[in-house]
Write a protein that holds these residues in place. Structure first.
Motif, short mmCIF file in Angstrom:
data_model
loop_
_atom_site.label_atom_id
_atom_site.label_comp_id
_atom_site.label_asym_id
_atom_site.label_seq_id
_atom_site.Cartn_x
_atom_site.Cartn_y
_atom_site.Cartn_z
N SER A 153 3.77 -10.01 4.68
CA SER A 153 4.88 -9.10 4.42
C SER A 153 4.28 -7.77 3.98
CB SER A 153 5.79 -9.66 3.32
OG SER A 153 6.77 -8.71 2.94
N ILE A 154 4.36 -6.75 4.83
CA ILE A 154 3.71 -5.47 4.57
C ILE A 154 4.71 -4.49 3.98
CG2 ILE A 154 2.54 -3.51 5.63
CD1 ILE A 154 1.32 -5.47 7.64
N ARG A 155 4.39 -4.00 2.79
CA ARG A 155 5.21 -3.00 2.10
C ARG A 155 4.43 -1.70 2.05
NH1 ARG A 155 9.40 -4.73 -0.81
NH2 ARG A 155 9.09 -3.16 -2.43
N HIS A 156 4.84 -0.73 2.85
CA HIS A 156 4.12 0.54 2.97
C HIS A 156 5.04 1.68 2.56
CE1 HIS A 156 2.09 3.68 5.80
NE2 HIS A 156 1.78 3.88 4.54
N ARG A 157 4.63 2.43 1.56
CA ARG A 157 5.40 3.60 1.12
C ARG A 157 4.61 4.86 1.37
NH1 ARG A 157 6.70 4.01 -4.57
NH2 ARG A 157 7.92 5.77 -3.83
N PHE A 158 5.33 5.95 1.69
CA PHE A 158 4.74 7.27 1.82
C PHE A 158 4.97 8.03 0.51
CE2 PHE A 158 4.40 5.87 5.91
CZ PHE A 158 4.37 6.80 6.94
N LEU B 227 0.84 -1.18 0.00
CA LEU B 227 0.00 0.00 0.00
C LEU B 227 0.88 1.24 0.00
CD1 LEU B 227 -1.50 0.68 3.53
CD2 LEU B 227 0.18 -1.11 3.13
N ILE B 228 0.28 2.35 -0.45
CA ILE B 228 1.01 3.60 -0.57
C ILE B 228 0.07 4.72 -0.11
CG2 ILE B 228 0.37 3.74 -3.03
CD1 ILE B 228 3.05 5.17 -3.50
N THR B 229 0.57 5.62 0.73
CA THR B 229 -0.29 6.63 1.36
C THR B 229 0.45 7.95 1.53
OG1 THR B 229 0.38 6.29 3.67
CG2 THR B 229 -1.27 4.76 2.77
N PRO B 230 -0.29 9.05 1.68
CA PRO B 230 0.34 10.30 2.13
C PRO B 230 0.88 10.14 3.54
CG PRO B 230 -1.87 10.67 1.25
CD PRO B 230 -1.72 9.20 1.43
N GLY B 231 1.71 11.11 3.93
CA GLY B 231 2.41 10.98 5.20
C GLY B 231 1.53 10.97 6.43
N SER B 232 0.54 11.86 6.50
CA SER B 232 -0.23 11.99 7.72
C SER B 232 -1.00 10.72 8.04
CB SER B 232 -1.21 13.17 7.60
OG SER B 232 -2.01 13.27 8.76
N ILE B 233 -1.78 10.22 7.11
CA ILE B 233 -2.52 8.99 7.36
C ILE B 233 -1.56 7.81 7.49
CG2 ILE B 233 -2.92 8.58 4.89
CD1 ILE B 233 -5.28 7.66 7.81
N GLY B 234 -0.43 7.88 6.79
CA GLY B 234 0.56 6.82 6.92
C GLY B 234 1.08 6.70 8.34
N LEU B 235 1.34 7.83 8.98
CA LEU B 235 1.79 7.80 10.37
C LEU B 235 0.73 7.17 11.27
CD1 LEU B 235 3.38 11.35 10.79
CD2 LEU B 235 4.60 9.17 10.71
N ALA B 236 -0.53 7.41 10.94
CA ALA B 236 -1.61 6.89 11.79
C ALA B 236 -1.80 5.39 11.62
CB ALA B 236 -2.91 7.63 11.47
N ILE B 237 -1.69 4.90 10.38
CA ILE B 237 -2.04 3.49 10.16
C ILE B 237 -0.85 2.55 10.31
CG2 ILE B 237 -3.93 4.14 8.64
CD1 ILE B 237 -2.25 3.18 6.27
N TYR B 238 0.38 3.06 10.18
CA TYR B 238 1.52 2.14 10.18
C TYR B 238 1.64 1.33 11.48
CZ TYR B 238 6.12 0.23 9.14
OH TYR B 238 7.16 -0.63 8.91
N PRO B 239 1.49 1.94 12.65
CA PRO B 239 1.54 1.12 13.87
C PRO B 239 0.46 0.03 13.89
CG PRO B 239 1.75 3.44 14.41
CD PRO B 239 1.35 3.38 12.97
N HIS B 240 -0.72 0.32 13.34
CA HIS B 240 -1.77 -0.70 13.29
C HIS B 240 -1.40 -1.82 12.33
CE1 HIS B 240 -4.22 1.82 15.75
NE2 HIS B 240 -4.36 2.77 14.84
N LEU B 241 -0.73 -1.47 11.24
CA LEU B 241 -0.29 -2.50 10.30
C LEU B 241 0.77 -3.41 10.93
CD1 LEU B 241 -0.08 -0.35 7.06
CD2 LEU B 241 -1.78 -2.11 7.57
N LEU B 242 1.64 -2.81 11.74
CA LEU B 242 2.63 -3.63 12.45
C LEU B 242 1.94 -4.58 13.44
CD1 LEU B 242 5.48 -1.05 13.17
CD2 LEU B 242 5.30 -2.69 11.29
N ALA B 243 0.90 -4.08 14.10
CA ALA B 243 0.15 -4.94 15.01
C ALA B 243 -0.52 -6.08 14.25
CB ALA B 243 -0.90 -4.11 15.76
N LEU B 244 -1.02 -5.79 13.05
CA LEU B 244 -1.60 -6.85 12.22
C LEU B 244 -0.54 -7.88 11.84
CD1 LEU B 244 -3.76 -8.13 10.41
CD2 LEU B 244 -3.17 -6.44 8.65
N GLN B 245 0.66 -7.42 11.55
CA GLN B 245 1.72 -8.36 11.18
C GLN B 245 2.13 -9.23 12.36
OE1 GLN B 245 4.90 -6.46 9.08
NE2 GLN B 245 5.74 -8.38 8.32
#
Length: 294
Positions: free
Chosen positions: A119-124, A94-112
């Motif tokens: 294998s989660i690939r997240h780009r800003f 997934l790819i997101t702008p920075g602000s929402i990326g900061l919000a969702i990335y910790p939740h994605l790590l919890a999902l992992q």
């Protein structure tokens, strides 16, 4: 084309340090190992400096080793993406702008943590790059701050977040003059966001370009660092402010009217989302709470 066996021989030779051990590891003769390296050097130039006790890579050798490792990583990603449609296995991109990326990335790590096979690939990235990445299948999911009209994209409202005026915790802001005194901390979207919010909060004043600029950063996670140190104020989305690590050092100046930004979920319209993507969206929906669109 570089033969895969030649590349495996080169990698083994680099890792093991001499022709004898490489030949034993690969179950080849030393002559075969030498022949593979000669084929590569005929194509690419000298790859190794053969010192008396060790092998040393030339610049071309370093480049070839990097290429080999990039190819291995690409093969691994391909295998993950082509794995069965399992919500607990494979790659989620997934790819997101920075602000929402900061919000969702910790939740994605919890999902992992819950599903270690993911294998989660997240780009800003900015919105234009988000749209391009989803259209070119470099990311399965994207979030954008503007709604695209391309018919190849399925688009839905994902969340809404207000812009916030954020000042040092001890700062007093009763009017425009206080903002002039404090000064502005700018960022790539700073002028646009500040103009949209401040023109409504402080109508009749000359605008953000007339405020003294106390600093600039293009790193979304660092915008509030100078604010926390009393060096200026900024305007940015709520998700970015909520992700800041020192909330006690900053303060949101409440006021009306609010300025709300919409975040749009994008994916290719021609095929359904993977089970992994569906699981991630359900996971995020449950955790973003009131910010999620209904």
């Amino acid at each position: 084309m570089l033969q895969p066996q030649w590349l495996r021989t080169f990698e083994a030779l680099v890792e093991l340090g001499n022709f004898t051990r490489a030949a034993e590891h690969l179950d080849l003769t030393q002559a075969a190992v030498s022949q593979h390296i000669k084929h590569l050097e005929r194509r690419l130039g000298p790859l190794l400096l053969r010192q008396s006790r060790k092998l040393e890579l030339t610049p071309a050798g370093h480049a070839l080793l990097d290429y080999r490792r990039e190819m291995q990583a690409a093969e691994q990603r391909l295998e993950q993406r082509l794995a069965g449609d399992d919500a607990s296995q494979g790659e989620l991109s997934l790819i997101t702008p920075g602000s929402i990326g900061l919000a969702i990335y910790p939740h994605l790590l919890a999902l992992q943590h819950e599903a270690p096979g993911l294998s989660i690939r997240h780009r800003f990235a900015p919105t234009a790059e988000v749209i391009e990445a989803v259209l070119e299948n470099r990311a399965e999911l994207g979030l954008a701050t503007q709604r695209p009209e391309d018919p190849r994209l399925a688009v839905s409202l994902f969340a809404r977040e207000p812009l916030e005026l954020v000042v040092p915790a001890a700062a007093k802001v009763d009017g425009w003059e206080d903002l002039v005194r404090i000064g502005f901390i700018d960022h790539p979207d700073g002028h646009d966001m500040a103009t949209r919010l401040l023109s409504r909060r402080f109508p009749g004043h000359p605008g953000v370009r007339h405020l003294p600029c106390r600093g600039f950063t293009n790193q979304i996670g660092l915008i509030l660092a100078p604010v926390a140190q009393g060096l200026g104020f900024s305007v940015l989305p709520r998700f970015a402010r909520e992700a800041f690590g020192a909330p006690e050092a900053i303060r949101v100046v409440d006021g009306a009217p609010e300025v709300m930004d919409s975040l749009w979920l994008l994916h290719r319209a021609e095929w359904p989302l993977s089970a992994r993507a569906d699981r991630a969206l359900e996971w995020l929906t449950a955790r973003l709470g009131s910010a999620r669109a209904g």
